[in-house]
Motif scaffolding. Structure first.
Motif, PDB file in Angstrom:
ATOM      1  N   THR A  97       0.841  -1.179   0.000  1.00  0.00           N
ATOM      2  CA  THR A  97       0.000   0.000   0.000  1.00  0.00           C
ATOM      3  C   THR A  97       0.880   1.233   0.000  1.00  0.00           C
ATOM      4  N   LYS A  98       0.363   2.307  -0.542  1.00  0.00           N
ATOM      5  CA  LYS A  98       1.136   3.553  -0.581  1.00  0.00           C
ATOM      6  C   LYS A  98       1.178   4.128   0.824  1.00  0.00           C
ATOM      7  N   MET A  99       2.386   4.455   1.251  1.00  0.00           N
ATOM      8  CA  MET A  99       2.564   5.040   2.577  1.00  0.00           C
ATOM      9  C   MET A  99       2.248   6.529   2.526  1.00  0.00           C
ATOM     10  N   ARG A 100       1.535   6.979   3.537  1.00  0.00           N
ATOM     11  CA  ARG A 100       1.284   8.413   3.684  1.00  0.00           C
ATOM     12  C   ARG A 100       1.916   8.842   4.995  1.00  0.00           C
ATOM     13  N   TYR A 101       2.684   9.905   4.922  1.00  0.00           N
ATOM     14  CA  TYR A 101       3.388  10.391   6.096  1.00  0.00           C
ATOM     15  C   TYR A 101       2.666  11.641   6.594  1.00  0.00           C
ATOM     16  N   PRO A 102       2.175  11.628   7.836  1.00  0.00           N
ATOM     17  CA  PRO A 102       1.317  12.715   8.322  1.00  0.00           C
ATOM     18  C   PRO A 102       1.986  14.083   8.385  1.00  0.00           C
ATOM     19  N   ASP A 103       3.296  14.148   8.522  1.00  0.00           N
ATOM     20  CA  ASP A 103       3.962  15.446   8.616  1.00  0.00           C
ATOM     21  C   ASP A 103       4.434  15.955   7.248  1.00  0.00           C
ATOM     22  N   TYR A 104       4.010  15.300   6.163  1.00  0.00           N
ATOM     23  CA  TYR A 104       4.351  15.716   4.815  1.00  0.00           C
ATOM     24  C   TYR A 104       3.102  16.255   4.121  1.00  0.00           C
ATOM     25  N   ILE A 105       3.310  17.155   3.178  1.00  0.00           N
ATOM     26  CA  ILE A 105       2.224  17.679   2.352  1.00  0.00           C
ATOM     27  C   ILE A 105       2.173  16.822   1.094  1.00  0.00           C
ATOM     28  N   GLU A 106       0.968  16.404   0.709  1.00  0.00           N
ATOM     29  CA  GLU A 106       0.822  15.590  -0.499  1.00  0.00           C
ATOM     30  C   GLU A 106       0.193  16.424  -1.605  1.00  0.00           C
ATOM     31  N   THR A 107       0.821  16.399  -2.776  1.00  0.00           N
ATOM     32  CA  THR A 107       0.300  17.145  -3.920  1.00  0.00           C
ATOM     33  C   THR A 107      -0.714  16.275  -4.669  1.00  0.00           C
ATOM     34  N   VAL A 108      -1.376  16.864  -5.643  1.00  0.00           N
ATOM     35  CA  VAL A 108      -2.363  16.141  -6.445  1.00  0.00           C
ATOM     36  C   VAL A 108      -1.720  14.958  -7.166  1.00  0.00           C
ATOM     37  N   SER A 109      -0.469  15.115  -7.590  1.00  0.00           N
ATOM     38  CA  SER A 109       0.221  14.055  -8.332  1.00  0.00           C
ATOM     39  C   SER A 109       0.598  12.857  -7.453  1.00  0.00           C
ATOM     40  N   GLY A 110       0.608  13.045  -6.128  1.00  0.00           N
ATOM     41  CA  GLY A 110       1.006  11.971  -5.227  1.00  0.00           C
ATOM     42  C   GLY A 110       2.369  12.187  -4.592  1.00  0.00           C
ATOM     43  N   LEU A 111       3.063  13.243  -5.002  1.00  0.00           N
ATOM     44  CA  LEU A 111       4.347  13.579  -4.398  1.00  0.00           C
ATOM     45  C   LEU A 111       4.107  14.061  -2.965  1.00  0.00           C
ATOM     46  N   GLN A 112       4.927  13.590  -2.039  1.00  0.00           N
ATOM     47  CA  GLN A 112       4.860  14.057  -0.656  1.00  0.00           C
ATOM     48  C   GLN A 112       6.143  14.816  -0.357  1.00  0.00           C
ATOM     49  N   TYR A 113       6.005  15.967   0.309  1.00  0.00           N
ATOM     50  CA  TYR A 113       7.191  16.763   0.604  1.00  0.00           C
ATOM     51  C   TYR A 113       7.087  17.451   1.952  1.00  0.00           C
ATOM     52  N   LYS A 114       8.256  17.801   2.458  1.00  0.00           N
ATOM     53  CA  LYS A 114       8.360  18.563   3.698  1.00  0.00           C
ATOM     54  C   LYS A 114       9.539  19.508   3.534  1.00  0.00           C
ATOM     55  N   ASP A 115       9.320  20.787   3.833  1.00  0.00           N
ATOM     56  CA  ASP A 115      10.409  21.754   3.763  1.00  0.00           C
ATOM     57  C   ASP A 115      11.212  21.674   5.052  1.00  0.00           C
ATOM     58  N   LEU A 116      12.459  21.233   4.926  1.00  0.00           N
ATOM     59  CA  LEU A 116      13.346  21.152   6.082  1.00  0.00           C
ATOM     60  C   LEU A 116      13.880  22.536   6.438  1.00  0.00           C
ATOM     61  N   ARG A 117      14.066  23.344   5.409  1.00  0.00           N
ATOM     62  CA  ARG A 117      14.448  24.744   5.605  1.00  0.00           C
ATOM     63  C   ARG A 117      13.793  25.546   4.483  1.00  0.00           C
ATOM     64  N   PRO A 118      12.806  26.370   4.822  1.00  0.00           N
ATOM     65  CA  PRO A 118      12.170  27.179   3.776  1.00  0.00           C
ATOM     66  C   PRO A 118      13.174  28.186   3.207  1.00  0.00           C
ATOM     67  N   GLY A 119      13.118  28.381   1.915  1.00  0.00           N
ATOM     68  CA  GLY A 119      13.992  29.357   1.280  1.00  0.00           C
ATOM     69  C   GLY A 119      13.438  30.758   1.452  1.00  0.00           C
ATOM     70  N   ASN A 120      14.293  31.749   1.237  1.00  0.00           N
ATOM     71  CA  ASN A 120      13.837  33.123   1.373  1.00  0.00           C
ATOM     72  C   ASN A 120      14.037  33.916   0.086  1.00  0.00           C
ATOM     73  N   GLY A 121      14.362  33.230  -0.996  1.00  0.00           N
ATOM     74  CA  GLY A 121      14.574  33.897  -2.278  1.00  0.00           C
ATOM     75  C   GLY A 121      13.422  33.635  -3.234  1.00  0.00           C
ATOM     76  N   PRO A 122      13.637  33.969  -4.490  1.00  0.00           N
ATOM     77  CA  PRO A 122      12.588  33.756  -5.501  1.00  0.00           C
ATOM     78  C   PRO A 122      12.425  32.278  -5.848  1.00  0.00           C
ATOM     79  N   LYS A 123      11.287  31.953  -6.472  1.00  0.00           N
ATOM     80  CA  LYS A 123      11.043  30.603  -6.968  1.00  0.00           C
ATOM     81  C   LYS A 123      11.431  30.563  -8.447  1.00  0.00           C
ATOM     82  N   PRO A 124      11.928  29.416  -8.912  1.00  0.00           N
ATOM     83  CA  PRO A 124      12.319  29.330 -10.325  1.00  0.00           C
ATOM     84  C   PRO A 124      11.093  29.375 -11.237  1.00  0.00           C
ATOM     85  N   LYS A 125      11.312  29.936 -12.424  1.00  0.00           N
ATOM     86  CA  LYS A 125      10.248  30.024 -13.431  1.00  0.00           C
ATOM     87  C   LYS A 125      10.546  29.067 -14.578  1.00  0.00           C
ATOM     88  N   MET A 126       9.526  28.788 -15.370  1.00  0.00           N
ATOM     89  CA  MET A 126       9.656  27.907 -16.523  1.00  0.00           C
ATOM     90  C   MET A 126      10.793  28.388 -17.425  1.00  0.00           C
TER      91      MET A 126
END
Length: 192
Positions: free
Chosen positions: A41-70
């Motif tokens: 079964t797919k594991m879900r980790y409660p302290d991670y954010i899950e996107t629509v695609s199914g990717l789960q992520y957690k920011d260990l250190r949020p950045g303070n600069g701009p986000k990359p563009k296409m």
């Protein structure tokens, strides 16, 4: 006496070869079962954010600069781990882990956003990061390496040991969970 001895030896050999064929058939490749991952079964980790695609992520250190563009090129530092294979490290960037992971300054990894140069999960994760941030992502198999081959999309392990560990997991036919974990640090954004 000689004929009966020969008969016993031939009978024993025949019996063991039939058992060997039966045993081998149990582990034979079964194309209809490839990729099904039955019982997992797919594991879900409660302290991670899950996107629509199914990717789960957690920011260990949020950045303070701009986000990359296409279309922009990003430079990242990353580590890669197999979750289903005892958390084995397959890439330890810029860190000496001992053994086959020796080395100090490996080149950082760079790619263009939106050009399919990396696995889908990696691009999705980096696209949403701010410069200077560190993000941990849990990559389900469907967002990982296409056709279970790390040579088709980046990031690729830089050591033989790392390539072997990742290849073992990716090419294993349903016996090992192919979920991966990456730690990614967004170091630089280069405008084109």
């Amino acid at each position: 006496m000689l004929l009966s001895s020969i008969g016993i030896v031939v009978g024993t050999l025949w019996s063991s070869s039939v058992r060997g064929i039966t045993l081998a058939a149990e582990f034979a490749d079964m194309p209809a079962l490839r990729g099904k991952d039955y019982g997992k079964t797919k594991m879900r980790y409660p302290d991670y954010i899950e996107t629509v695609s199914g990717l789960q992520y957690k920011d260990l250190r949020p950045g303070n600069g701009p986000k990359p563009k296409m279309g922009e090129t990003v430079v990242v530092d990353w580590d890669g781990y197999t979750i289903g294979y005892y958390g084995r490290i397959f890439e330890a960037r810029n860190k000496t882990k001992g053994g086959s992971f020796e080395g100090d300054d490996k080149d950082f990894f760079k790619f263009k956003i939106g050009f399919n140069e990396v696995i889908p999960a990696f691009e999705e994760a980096v696209s949403g990061m701010a410069l200077g941030g560190i993000r941990r992502i849990i990559v389900p198999p469907e967002l990982g390496y296409p056709e279970n081959d790390f040579n088709k999309s980046g990031p690729r392990p830089t050591t033989f040991s790392g390539q072997r560990a990742l290849d073992f997991v990716l090419r294993n036919q349903g016996l090992i969970d192919k979920t991966l974990l990456f730690d990614i640090e967004l170091l630089k954004i280069i405008s084109n």
